[in-house]
Design an enzyme around this catalytic site. Sequence first.
Site, short mmCIF file in Angstrom:
data_model
loop_
_atom_site.label_atom_id
_atom_site.label_comp_id
_atom_site.label_asym_id
_atom_site.label_seq_id
_atom_site.Cartn_x
_atom_site.Cartn_y
_atom_site.Cartn_z
N THR A 80 0.84 -1.19 0.00
CA THR A 80 0.00 0.00 0.00
C THR A 80 0.88 1.24 0.00
O THR A 80 2.10 1.15 -0.24
CB THR A 80 -1.06 -0.06 1.13
OG1 THR A 80 -1.96 1.03 0.95
CG2 THR A 80 -0.46 -0.05 2.51
N LYS A 84 2.67 1.06 -4.27
CA LYS A 84 1.95 0.34 -5.33
C LYS A 84 2.54 0.55 -6.73
O LYS A 84 2.73 -0.44 -7.46
CB LYS A 84 0.47 0.73 -5.32
CG LYS A 84 -0.25 0.27 -4.06
CD LYS A 84 -1.71 0.67 -4.14
CE LYS A 84 -2.27 0.93 -2.78
NZ LYS A 84 -3.68 1.28 -2.82
N GLY A 145 -9.74 12.32 -8.21
CA GLY A 145 -8.46 11.67 -7.94
C GLY A 145 -7.92 10.96 -9.16
O GLY A 145 -8.69 10.53 -10.05
N GLY A 148 -3.13 6.10 -7.19
CA GLY A 148 -3.21 4.65 -7.29
C GLY A 148 -4.61 4.11 -7.11
O GLY A 148 -5.10 3.33 -7.94
N1 LIG Z 1 -10.69 1.57 1.32
C1 LIG Z 1 -9.69 0.90 0.76
O1 LIG Z 1 -9.69 -0.36 0.67
C2 LIG Z 1 -8.54 1.65 0.19
C3 LIG Z 1 -7.68 1.03 -0.74
C4 LIG Z 1 -6.64 1.77 -1.29
C5 LIG Z 1 -6.44 3.09 -0.90
N2 LIG Z 1 -7.29 3.66 0.01
C6 LIG Z 1 -7.09 5.05 0.41
O2 LIG Z 1 -7.16 5.86 -0.75
C7 LIG Z 1 -6.41 7.06 -0.54
C8 LIG Z 1 -5.58 7.38 -1.77
O3 LIG Z 1 -4.60 6.37 -1.90
P1 LIG Z 1 -3.71 6.30 -3.23
O4 LIG Z 1 -2.99 5.02 -3.18
O5 LIG Z 1 -4.54 6.60 -4.44
O6 LIG Z 1 -2.70 7.53 -3.00
P2 LIG Z 1 -1.90 8.34 -4.14
O7 LIG Z 1 -1.54 7.46 -5.27
O8 LIG Z 1 -0.83 9.05 -3.40
O9 LIG Z 1 -2.96 9.42 -4.70
C9 LIG Z 1 -3.42 10.46 -3.89
C10 LIG Z 1 -4.53 11.23 -4.60
O10 LIG Z 1 -5.03 12.24 -3.69
C11 LIG Z 1 -4.83 13.53 -4.28
N3 LIG Z 1 -4.44 14.50 -3.27
C12 LIG Z 1 -3.59 14.28 -2.23
N4 LIG Z 1 -3.46 15.42 -1.52
C13 LIG Z 1 -4.24 16.35 -2.12
C14 LIG Z 1 -4.53 17.70 -1.83
N5 LIG Z 1 -3.98 18.36 -0.80
N6 LIG Z 1 -5.41 18.36 -2.63
C15 LIG Z 1 -5.97 17.72 -3.68
N7 LIG Z 1 -5.73 16.43 -4.02
C16 LIG Z 1 -4.88 15.75 -3.22
C17 LIG Z 1 -3.72 13.33 -5.28
O11 LIG Z 1 -3.76 14.36 -6.21
P3 LIG Z 1 -2.41 14.73 -7.07
O12 LIG Z 1 -2.36 13.72 -8.17
O13 LIG Z 1 -2.65 16.10 -7.53
O14 LIG Z 1 -1.26 14.60 -6.11
C18 LIG Z 1 -4.09 11.95 -5.84
O15 LIG Z 1 -5.17 12.06 -6.74
C19 LIG Z 1 -5.58 6.81 0.73
O16 LIG Z 1 -6.18 7.51 1.79
C20 LIG Z 1 -5.70 5.33 0.95
O17 LIG Z 1 -5.63 4.99 2.33
C21 LIG Z 1 -8.32 2.97 0.55
#
Ligand SMILES: NC(=O)c1ccc[n+]([C@@H]2O[C@H](COP(=O)([O-])OP(=O)(O)OC[C@H]3O[C@@H](n4cnc5c(N)ncnc54)[C@H](OP(=O)(O)O)[C@@H]3O)[C@@H](O)[C@H]2O)c1
Length: 275
Positions: A80, A84, A145, A148
């Site tokens: 995670t 990823k 978003g 990942g």
């Molecule tokens: N429920 C579940 O089973 C599950 C599974 C996987 C992940 N999740 C959760 O999903 C969330 C995202 O995970 P990820 O793996 O996709 O992370 P990631 O790849 O780092 O992507 C983060 C996303 O959030 C946006 N973002 C972050 N900070 C921001 C801000 N200040 N203003 C606007 N946009 C912002 C990013 O935009 P930019 O591209 O502009 O940076 C990107 O779209 C995490 O909280 C994770 O715990 C949950």
Amino acid sequence: MIEVEKPGGSGAGAITGRTRLYGIVADPIAHVKTPQVMHALFVEHAIDGVLVPFHVTPSGLARALDGLRAVENFGGFIATVPHKPAMLDLCDRVSDHARLCGAVNCVRREADGAMVGDMLDGIGFVEGLRASGFDPKHKRAFLAGAGGAASAIAFALAEAGVNALTIANRTQAKADDLTCRVSAAYPGIAVQGGDAALHDADLVVNGTALGMQRDDPLPLDTERLRPGQTAAEVIMDPVETAFLQAARAKGCRIHPGLPMLQSQIRLMAHHMGAL
Ligand SMILES: NC(=O)c1ccc[n+]([C@@H]2O[C@H](COP(=O)([O-])OP(=O)(O)OC[C@H]3O[C@@H](n4cnc5c(N)ncnc54)[C@H](OP(=O)(O)O)[C@@H]3O)[C@@H](O)[C@H]2O)c1
């Protein structure tokens, strides 16, 4: 809590010399929910396994993986944030879906030490939605978003047969790139960028990391939500984010982040060969 076998004990969930090992690899690690959810599944199915947290930083990921290749009773792990995307190249083989998404979140260690990756976030999200009574087929979806989790959800919603998918992200180039990749893989679906379609969507998803911290801004303009929409979340803690609270106040049906994990936990156990 994991029950540790006392000398001579053999209760459900007990750890012995025969117990098979699994892991979750993350940085930071303390917030992860997978160990307790997987433990409950192992106990339910009387699986002699335990999944433990590994705190590994990006600079140590390749070394950690090499070490795990040598552990004969290690079955695999969940990757995670932030690992990823990097896992895609570190695995020996990956599924077509993982390659499409550009990320791996579940890895099986085969008997010869080979690491085989898949991406189950999006499939888990869609299965969780379906289990709650919302089938995305022929629906219009809006996704905030392009990281990942959002990328996996975009491909899984396309695979599930949405009519239209709109992707909005802070970093526009990432939204454009994801829009192009989903359009190329699913040419029959109207995939677009921007936030014009927010009000018309049947399903509105927060796929960003916004909502974990109390002072985070909202991931999208919740003033444009309307009654009858389903507002879905990826964040699991808090259970009801500011986005979900605002959506509830607008008359939306809300869908929290935990079912996405609960639905994919079986898929993860299956991929790692535990179930
Ligand atoms: N429920 C579940 O089973 C599950 C599974 C996987 C992940 N999740 C959760 O999903 C969330 C995202 O995970 P990820 O793996 O996709 O992370 P990631 O790849 O780092 O992507 C983060 C996303 O959030 C946006 N973002 C972050 N900070 C921001 C801000 N200040 N203003 C606007 N946009 C912002 C990013 O935009 P930019 O591209 O502009 O940076 C990107 O779209 C995490 O909280 C994770 O715990 C949950």
